[in-house]
Write a protein that holds these residues in place. Structure first.
Motif, mmCIF file in Angstrom:
data_model
loop_
_atom_site.group_PDB
_atom_site.id
_atom_site.type_symbol
_atom_site.label_atom_id
_atom_site.label_comp_id
_atom_site.label_asym_id
_atom_site.label_seq_id
_atom_site.Cartn_x
_atom_site.Cartn_y
_atom_site.Cartn_z
ATOM 1 N N GLN A 65 -1.597 -12.395 5.729
ATOM 2 C CA GLN A 65 -0.731 -11.390 6.362
ATOM 3 C C GLN A 65 -1.093 -9.988 5.884
ATOM 4 O OE1 GLN A 65 3.259 -12.657 5.221
ATOM 5 N NE2 GLN A 65 3.675 -13.262 7.336
ATOM 6 N N PRO A 105 -5.329 -9.496 7.563
ATOM 7 C CA PRO A 105 -5.654 -10.512 8.572
ATOM 8 C C PRO A 105 -7.052 -10.341 9.161
ATOM 9 C CG PRO A 105 -4.114 -8.908 9.488
ATOM 10 C CD PRO A 105 -4.396 -8.479 8.082
ATOM 11 N N THR A 117 0.922 -17.481 11.997
ATOM 12 C CA THR A 117 2.361 -17.712 11.853
ATOM 13 C C THR A 117 2.620 -19.127 11.345
ATOM 14 O OG1 THR A 117 2.790 -18.557 14.078
ATOM 15 C CG2 THR A 117 2.770 -16.167 13.822
ATOM 16 N N THR A 139 -4.509 -11.422 14.601
ATOM 17 C CA THR A 139 -3.078 -11.358 14.266
ATOM 18 C C THR A 139 -2.836 -12.272 13.065
ATOM 19 O OG1 THR A 139 -2.613 -13.170 15.787
ATOM 20 C CG2 THR A 139 -2.376 -10.931 16.655
ATOM 21 N N PRO A 140 -1.862 -11.943 12.215
ATOM 22 C CA PRO A 140 -1.591 -12.836 11.078
ATOM 23 C C PRO A 140 -1.204 -14.226 11.588
ATOM 24 C CG PRO A 140 -0.368 -10.764 10.864
ATOM 25 C CD PRO A 140 -0.962 -10.782 12.241
#
Lengths: 646, 249
Positions: B43, B46, B58, B55-56
């Motif tokens: 996070q 990334p 999830t 995108t980080p």
């Protein structure tokens, strides 16, 4: 006139939220229960050691009155006394209720509830289910709420986040705005009242014992909307946790309740295997310095002692910030039966078995005594009027708070196993009052113009659109870590004004850089990043409340310790001398010769300090920061006096 | 040689029904890291091993000490909680995949609401009269309590169902966690008053009769819940109930 249908929103599905939901359902009122995750996974499951109630099953002479005294003394007299007293008197009923609901509390040979010792008291007052009491209590309440859900009284909105209250022109809360964390859309819900049971803000610190959802964001949102925030500077540092990268995992106080001993080698260079170090070479500093309470001194005292041993006396194990928590002298089967959960956690994270090797532990940020200011109504006899709509109401009418997010039960330092009690107590207490509040409303939620909700939703839609447009250079998660490190370094066990000033500057710096954040993910579906950025904004503001409150409070009280203002209690001081001193004052000026040398001067210092500082800190949002003021504490039942646990 | 990096290979999926893909990340090695601290590091930065900003990832988590059950996923092929998955004892690269028996929400997040729905079907609660103070709960022996406690630690994490060959994405099999909860509530003196209703609930389609007795559930349970014992006992009890029903109805 037909009775209008009432509706209440409860935010948060930990012990406070679940017990509030259950209680409200018993009035046949519909509840919308909003939670980040399935409620069964709430942070309350992390509570380990037990829940307090003075049932006195061991013939020790314990009573709710003694529990009350221990609690206000443990909190350094900062808690409102009728509330604490009422909570302690409700303790036994709460335990019996949880027992009826099927909680697998450990039992005596006769099959009754068993109790064990905990910190800050000399009585066995803590009921427990192994060392996963919080988990077991959450499950029992979760089950009851599921039953009400089946009956149609509860609508759960799991995977939803509370963003803010819907407040009308008269300043009354008429509902809540929530964010669907899966679909990503934002919507407003109308209700007659909203209960925040959203827990504490441990995530303000880079490492703590708290779960990842404990950001304090909901409380900060209420503060931004005008709710008062109280006693923010009082943050409990738990003496015993396992050091770690992502989290400091709690090693319950019950380990000491079951005979665990804290020690370090007397010689800092002693690198022997701890089991090979003979008794005489071990420094059991809590037992030596506090012979009466020993390893079970309250948490603020224990954490300060560990800090002193490690940093001032350089006696940490292997030169590291660690001390031993030793259970190796206890039979393994006892540890398994009464402490199984934490023994297991220690084994899994360190690969070592606490029944064979002393655990290595260090203090960790654990619990916020402070929180949203809430009201209460006494019954005129030193207890609480359980039907009053004022109970647990924040300074925004119709917005309530219960559990760790409120502030009023633990004063300046919470005693172990009192948080499970206060969470369930406040949840249950809210029920009748909030229902009566709804009955008394001039108009129900369905009569409020829809434009109010449309506007609230629009404001939050705009806010999130703005967040998603953020395209700067700062990573929000990295910035959070920096904020957390700042607090961890400067606002912990020992506090100094110089460092607190630096912290406030640091927070300003982080706020400035916040504007330069990059929203790393702008998609709609199950995207935690915009939500986290909003939480971070809230955390920045909460940090400021804590740091500023700490800076302004020039004294030592409970968990808030500034050596510069230590009153230096004489070694052989007896707190009763102070009561005697107050009594004698009525008959003329106190005389030096009536007391051991130095004691009178100390008592006069203490009295002056109480006069100046025994008051609740109130933070209100003004000009982008907290404006701090102070309110009186209800001291109507017990005379505050110097604390002592030796 | 001291270790310098940690490699993570993560199966990702942007939404339900979207095509899965893989990302590889290389992180600086830190002592005492676990899978969660690695995901948190992603996070904060990334960027994949080949230098692409993404995108980080999830994932779900909360307590980080294996009492909430949230962060369950497949780690090097084994279903377990990510918080107790310590990097120092995992083979490198660490391969992360979402659980396969539940619908994927995004990346490592899955939807386990089916498990909670099953708890409703079996009436997973004690039918108390109300929350007001009407006195003590039933007195019962510590031995029974110990038995109940072993079962009550179920975090609804879903490990047992992920491992179960009988439990699939599309069928209605309830699985070990649910059967064990029937046993748990029936063990309690007050809970036993609704024993038959709970047994009936697991005698329908998707119930105990569908259990293939593969016994893998008990091997993967992070809380060492005696699941096969529960299955055997509920199996016996439902057989008795069936006979009773034949005779009495």
């Amino acid at each position: 006139m037909p009775k209008r249908e009432k509706k209440i929103i409860v935010i948060g599905g930990g012990l406070a939220g679940l017990s509030a939901t259950m209680k409200i359902c018993e009035f046949k009122v519909k509840v919308t229960l909003v939670s980040f995750q399935p409620v069964k996974r709430s942070h309350s499951v992390c509570a380990q050691g037990g829940i307090n109630a003075a049932i006195d099953t061991k013939g020790e002479g314990d009573s709710p009155e003694i529990h009350f005294y221990d609690t206000v003394k443990g909190g350094d007299f900062l808690a409102h006394q009728p509330l604490v007293r009422d909570m302690c008197h409700q303790g036994p009923a709460i335990i019996r209720l949880m027992d009826r609901m099927g909680v697998a509390f450990n039992r005596t040979p006769e099959g009754h509830l068993d109790f064990r010792r905990f910190g800050g008291t000399l009585y066995s007052r803590t009921a427990f289910a192994g060392a996963t009491t919080g988990q077991q209590l959450v499950y029992a309440l979760d089950e009851q709420v599921r039953r009400h859900e089946r009956d149609g009284l509860v609508q759960k909105l799991e995977w939803h986040e509370y963003l803010g209250a819907v407040v009308d022109g008269a300043g009354v809360c008429r509902g809540a705005v929530v964010h669907d964390l899966r679909a990503g859309n934002i919507f407003a819900i109308a209700a007659d009242a909203v209960v925040l049971a959203t827990g504490g803000p441990g995530q303000l610190y880079a490492r703590s014992t708290n779960s990842t959802v404990c950001t304090g964001s909901a409380a900060a949102s209420a503060y931004h909307q005008g709710a008062k925030y109280a006693n923010g500077e009082f943050f409990q540092i738990h003496p015993t946790a396992i050091p770690g990268q992502d989290k400091l995992r709690l090693m319950s106080e019950s380990a000491r309740g079951e005979g665990g001993r804290i020690w370090v080698p007397r010689d800092p260079g002693d690198n022997r295997d701890p089991l090979k170090i003979p008794e005489e070479d071990r420094y059991y500093f809590l037992e030596e310095n506090h012979p009466l309470f020993g390893n079970l001194v309250p948490r603020d005292v224990a954490s300060r002692e560990i800090y002193d041993v490690v940093y001032n006396r350089k006696l940490g194990v292997g030169g590291q910030p660690m001390v031993y928590l030793d259970l190796t002298h206890q039979p393994p089967e006892l540890l398994e039966r009464r402490l199984g959960g934490i023994i297991d956690i220690y084994r899994k994270f360190t690969g070592q078995d606490p029944s064979r090797v002393p655990m290595k532990i260090f203090p960790a940020v654990h619990y916020s005594m402070g929180g949203l200011w809430v009201d209460y109504e006494g019954d005129g006899h030193g207890m609480i009027d359980h039907k009053s709509p004022r109970n647990q109401m924040t300074s925004i009418p119709g917005l309530y708070a219960a559990g760790e997010v409120d502030y009023q039960y633990h004063g300046a330092n919470r005693l172990g196993a009192n948080s499970l009690l206060s969470c369930i107590y406040t949840g249950l207490l809210i029920g009748p009052g909030v229902v009566r509040y709804c009955d008394n409303l001039d108009k129900g939620h369905d009569a409020v113009p829809s434009s109010l909700f449309d506007q609230a939703k629009k404001n939050w839609d705009n806010r999130f659109a703005e967040i998603k447009r953020m395209n700067g250079r700062e990573n929000p998660y990295a910035l959070h870590r920096e904020l957390g490190d700042l607090l961890l370094t400067n606002v912990l066990i020992v506090r100094e004004n110089k460092k607190l000033l630096e912290t406030l500057d640091g927070i300003d710096g982080i706020e400035a850089r916040f504007k330069d954040i990059k929203c790393l993910d702008t998609s709609d579906w199950s995207n935690p990043t915009p939500s986290f950025i909003n939480q971070l904004y809230n955390m920045v503001h909460l940090s400021r409340i804590i740091a500023k409150g700490a800076l302004l409070r020039d004294e030592c009280r409970g968990a808030h310790y500034k050596p510069e203002f230590d009153l230096n209690q004489p070694d052989r001081f007896d707190p009763h001398e102070f009561i005697d001193y107050l009594e004698k004052k009525h008959y003329g000026p106190p005389r030096e010769e009536d007391y051991p040398p130095g004691h009178l001067a100390y008592m006069q210092r203490f009295e002056a300090n109480e006069e100046e500082w025994l008051k609740t800190t109130i933070a209100q949002y003004k000009n982008n920061g907290p404006e701090i003021s102070y309110e009186a504490v209800d001291l109507s039942l017990v005379t505050p006096r110097p604390r002592k646990y030796d | 040689m001291t270790r310098e990096t940690i490699a993570l290979k993560i199966k990702r999926q942007d939404a339900p029904g979207a095509k899965p893909y893989w990302n590889v990340f290389k992180l600086p090695y830190l002592p005492h890291a676990n899978v969660i601290s690695c995901l948190q590091e992603i996070q904060r930065n990334p960027v994949t091993a080949d230098g692409k900003t993404v995108t980080p990832v999830t994932w779900d988590c909360n307590c980080l000490e294996e009492v909430c059950g949230s962060c369950t996923m497949l780690i090097n092929g084994r279903v377990r909680q990510a918080c107790t998955a310590l990097v120092d004892i995992l083979e490198d690269p660490i391969v992360l995949k979402p659980m396969s028996k539940f619908p994927v929400v995004r990346d490592l997040q899955v939807d386990r609401s089916r498990m909670f729905e099953n708890l409703k079907k079996i009436k997973g609660w004690i039918e108390i009269d109300g929350s007001y103070d009407i006195g003590e709960g039933p007195v019962f022996p510590e031995k029974i309590r110990e038995k109940a406690y072993a079962l009550s630690q179920c975090m609804t994490c879903g490990c047992c169902l992920e491992a179960c060959p009988q439990f699939t994405l599309t069928n209605d099999f309830m699985g070990a966690a649910t059967f064990s909860q029937v046993r748990y509530f029936n063990l309690h003196p007050t809970g036993a008053m609704n024993k038959e209703e709970r047994l009936e609930a697991v005698m329908k389609s998707g119930g105990i009769a569908d259990c293939g007795n593969a016994q893998v559930c008990v091997e993967v349970c992070p809380k060492k819940i005696p699941l096969t014992e529960s299955i055997a006992e509920i199996g016996r009890e439902t057989t008795l109930q069936l006979l009773k029903n034949l005779v009495l109805k």
